[in-house]
Design an enzyme around this catalytic site. Structure first.
Site, PDB file in Angstrom:
ATOM      1  N   ASP A  28      -3.352 -16.737  32.068  1.00 27.74           N
ATOM      2  CA  ASP A  28      -2.353 -17.791  32.261  1.00 27.74           C
ATOM      3  C   ASP A  28      -1.440 -17.407  33.437  1.00 27.74           C
ATOM      4  O   ASP A  28      -0.516 -16.616  33.285  1.00 27.74           O
ATOM      5  CB  ASP A  28      -1.567 -17.918  30.941  1.00 27.74           C
ATOM      6  CG  ASP A  28      -0.478 -18.970  31.001  1.00 27.74           C
ATOM      7  OD1 ASP A  28      -0.097 -19.400  32.100  1.00 27.74           O
ATOM      8  OD2 ASP A  28       0.009 -19.338  29.921  1.00 27.74           O
ATOM      9  N   LYS A  65       6.084 -13.882  47.245  1.00 26.08           N
ATOM     10  CA  LYS A  65       5.043 -14.920  47.285  1.00 26.08           C
ATOM     11  C   LYS A  65       3.748 -14.307  47.808  1.00 26.08           C
ATOM     12  O   LYS A  65       2.651 -14.587  47.311  1.00 26.08           O
ATOM     13  CB  LYS A  65       5.504 -16.089  48.165  1.00 26.08           C
ATOM     14  CG  LYS A  65       4.576 -17.288  48.154  1.00 26.08           C
ATOM     15  CD  LYS A  65       3.450 -17.190  49.160  1.00 26.08           C
ATOM     16  CE  LYS A  65       2.557 -18.421  49.128  1.00 26.08           C
ATOM     17  NZ  LYS A  65       1.370 -18.269  49.992  1.00 26.08           N
ATOM     18  N   GLU A  91      -5.921 -20.467  49.643  1.00 26.55           N
ATOM     19  CA  GLU A  91      -5.268 -20.090  50.905  1.00 26.55           C
ATOM     20  C   GLU A  91      -6.220 -19.236  51.754  1.00 26.55           C
ATOM     21  O   GLU A  91      -6.681 -18.178  51.311  1.00 26.55           O
ATOM     22  CB  GLU A  91      -3.970 -19.315  50.611  1.00 26.55           C
ATOM     23  CG  GLU A  91      -3.150 -19.095  51.873  1.00 26.55           C
ATOM     24  CD  GLU A  91      -1.764 -18.512  51.580  1.00 26.55           C
ATOM     25  OE1 GLU A  91      -1.184 -18.815  50.523  1.00 26.55           O
ATOM     26  OE2 GLU A  91      -1.267 -17.749  52.436  1.00 26.55           O
ATOM     27  N   HIS A 141      -3.844 -15.079  61.005  1.00 25.20           N
ATOM     28  CA  HIS A 141      -4.096 -16.289  60.224  1.00 25.20           C
ATOM     29  C   HIS A 141      -4.852 -17.340  61.017  1.00 25.20           C
ATOM     30  O   HIS A 141      -5.491 -18.190  60.449  1.00 25.20           O
ATOM     31  CB  HIS A 141      -2.769 -16.914  59.791  1.00 25.20           C
ATOM     32  CG  HIS A 141      -2.225 -16.317  58.535  1.00 25.20           C
ATOM     33  ND1 HIS A 141      -1.234 -16.908  57.813  1.00 25.20           N
ATOM     34  CD2 HIS A 141      -2.543 -15.187  57.873  1.00 25.20           C
ATOM     35  CE1 HIS A 141      -0.948 -16.168  56.760  1.00 25.20           C
ATOM     36  NE2 HIS A 141      -1.727 -15.116  56.781  1.00 25.20           N
TER      37      HIS A 141
HETATM   38  C1  MEV Z   1       1.889 -15.904  53.170  1.00 19.64           C
HETATM   39  O1  MEV Z   1       1.082 -16.554  52.224  1.00 19.64           O
HETATM   40  C2  MEV Z   1       2.477 -14.620  52.622  1.00 19.64           C
HETATM   41  C3  MEV Z   1       3.505 -13.923  53.549  1.00 19.64           C
HETATM   42  O2  MEV Z   1       4.526 -14.852  53.893  1.00 19.64           O
HETATM   43  C4  MEV Z   1       4.083 -12.764  52.768  1.00 19.64           C
HETATM   44  C5  MEV Z   1       5.275 -12.091  53.450  1.00 19.64           C
HETATM   45  O3  MEV Z   1       5.989 -12.759  54.215  1.00 19.64           O
HETATM   46  O4  MEV Z   1       5.508 -10.912  53.132  1.00 19.64           O
HETATM   47  C6  MEV Z   1       2.878 -13.468  54.820  1.00 19.64           C
END
Ligand code: MEV
Length: 412
Positions: free
Chosen positions: A268, A252, A73, A365
């Site tokens: 792992d 995430k 990513e 981003h």
């Molecule tokens: C993107 O990979 C991760 C985010 O969505 C985390 C978040 O929303 O806190 C930016």
């Protein structure tokens, strides 16, 4: 001949004959061949390369770490580095291992819970002896089966939980070997139907905590009030305490950092991810892993996660790049590695929340995503920066626009 009986060359020849792979695609399988990797898995055809980068200079317990991260990513390492920059302005993180044990389960049904509990209470030293005899080297090193508990799962279902110190290893094999040995003995004791024995990935006895205290100015950003940003980070985090939809996304982001280091360190990542997400739902509601709060001057962040990683065993002793990554990390114990990983998760989260509550995630981003977009439409390494600059000037940067701009560039 069955696929698994073929050697590597025969497997590639079979794929070439039975699929639509072009000659240059077939060449990829050869270019990425690794003799070591071939030994690691069944039906090996090639090695799948992922980008690795460094999160430089994150300060944890007053030590500065260079952290290798493996991720596909584009924004992950940039965000982690930005998080670390802010964290270091507050003097870095403090991290501690709350505990470090793995749990093996002997799972019994049609069980009399009282009888199982009595068996464990009366024969604990013997059960421990049986378990440790199954993996004597671990016990010799001071690890092994330490204590045993029982849990009533209802309706005659019982778990006998074996608490095992796996020392520097993640220790899945050790835990499974010990658990199976203890299960074999329990089978002879007529306390129920012993169904199976296996480690639990919900490693609630391998918790690690990382904390940070940041003066508001650490999160400052042009065009925004630092104190306001800090308050909004806390607010953003409160949504994750209430809502599993938001908590999943926030977590995430935390896992962007955690998994990248777990992978780079040869651990792992499925086990770590499964354990962490189950831990996030431990009170029945799936919640945030990192919590943020503030007072009049300071923003406080804290993460606690199960992190049963190892610094020996598994692929760690086999894959040269993983060994090199351990040299970069320069951690002295599995507990220290767990601290670094949790700290990176916190840094990742700080950066994401600060972006979300200020300019939004897309602004930061975009530059990185445009690069991916340029590569996706087939730009060469020399064409990428030119195409990215042109895409920046467009009102909408999508595949179609990128393709069109690339064609125009090449026509000129
Ligand atoms: C993107 O990979 C991760 C985010 O969505 C985390 C978040 O929303 O806190 C930016």
């Amino acid at each position: 001949m069955k696929f698994h009986q073929m050697d590597w060359q025969q497997r590639l020849a079979t794929l070439a004959a039975t699929t639509k792979l072009t000659a240059s695609e077939q060449a990829l399988f050869t270019t990425n061949y690794s003799a070591i990797n071939e030994q690691m898995i069944e039906n090996y055809v090639t090695s799948f390369p992922l980008p690795e980068g460094i999160l430089p200079n994150i300060v944890i317990n007053e030590r500065t770490y260079q952290v290798p991260m493996v991720t596909e990513e584009p924004s992950v390492i940039a965000a982690a580095s930005n998080g670390a920059r802010m964290i270091n302005m507050g003097g870095g993180l403090t991290a501690t291992n709350v505990s470090r044990e793995m749990i093996g389960q002997v799972l019994i049904n049609e069980a009399d819970f009282a009888a199982v509990t009595t068996l464990v209470a009366e024969q604990a030293p013997y059960l421990i002896e049986i378990g440790n005899a199954a993996h004597p080297s671990m016990a010799q090193r001071g690890g092994g089966l330490k204590h045993i508990a029982t849990r009533d799962l209802g309706d005659g279902f019982v778990s006998v939980d074996l608490h095992i110190d796996t020392q520097a290893a993640m220790g899945a094999n050790v835990v499974n070997t010990i658990s199976e040995a203890v299960a074999s003995y329990i089978k002879t004791q007529q306390v129920g139907n012993v169904v199976m024995a296996i480690l639990s990935n919900l490693a609630t006895t391998s918790l690690v905590t990382a904390k940070v205290a940041l003066p508001f100015k650490a999160v400052a950003k042009a065009g925004f009030e630092a104190a306001d940003i800090a308050q909004r980070i806390v607010l953003a985090n409160q949504f994750s305490q209430r809502d599993a939809y938001r908590a999943t996304t926030e977590n995430k982001g935390v896992m962007n950092g955690i998994d990248a280091v777990v992978m780079a360190s040869g651990n792992d990542w499925r086990a770590i991810s499964a354990g962490i997400h189950a831990y996030a739902a431990r009170d029945g509601q799936y919640r945030n892993l990192v919590t943020w709060s503030h007072d009049a001057t300071t923003l406080y962040g804290e993460i606690t996660v199960p992190m049963p990683v190892g610094v020996v065993g598994g692929s760690i002793g086999i894959v040269p790049l993983v060994q090199a990554n351990h040299k970069l990390l320069a951690v002295e114990s599995a507990g220290e590695l767990a601290q670094v990983i949790a700290a990176v998760g916190l840094a990742q989260n700080l950066s994401a929340l600060r972006a979300l509550v200020t300019s939004g995630i897309q602004a930061g981003h975009m530059q990185l995503q445009l690069k991916s977009l340029a590569l996706a439409v087939g730009a060469t390494i020399t064409e990428v920066p030119i195409l990215v600059t042109r895409l920046q000037q467009m009102p909408h940067a999508d595949m179609q626009t990128a393709r069109q701009l690339l064609t125009e560039m090449r026509e000129k």
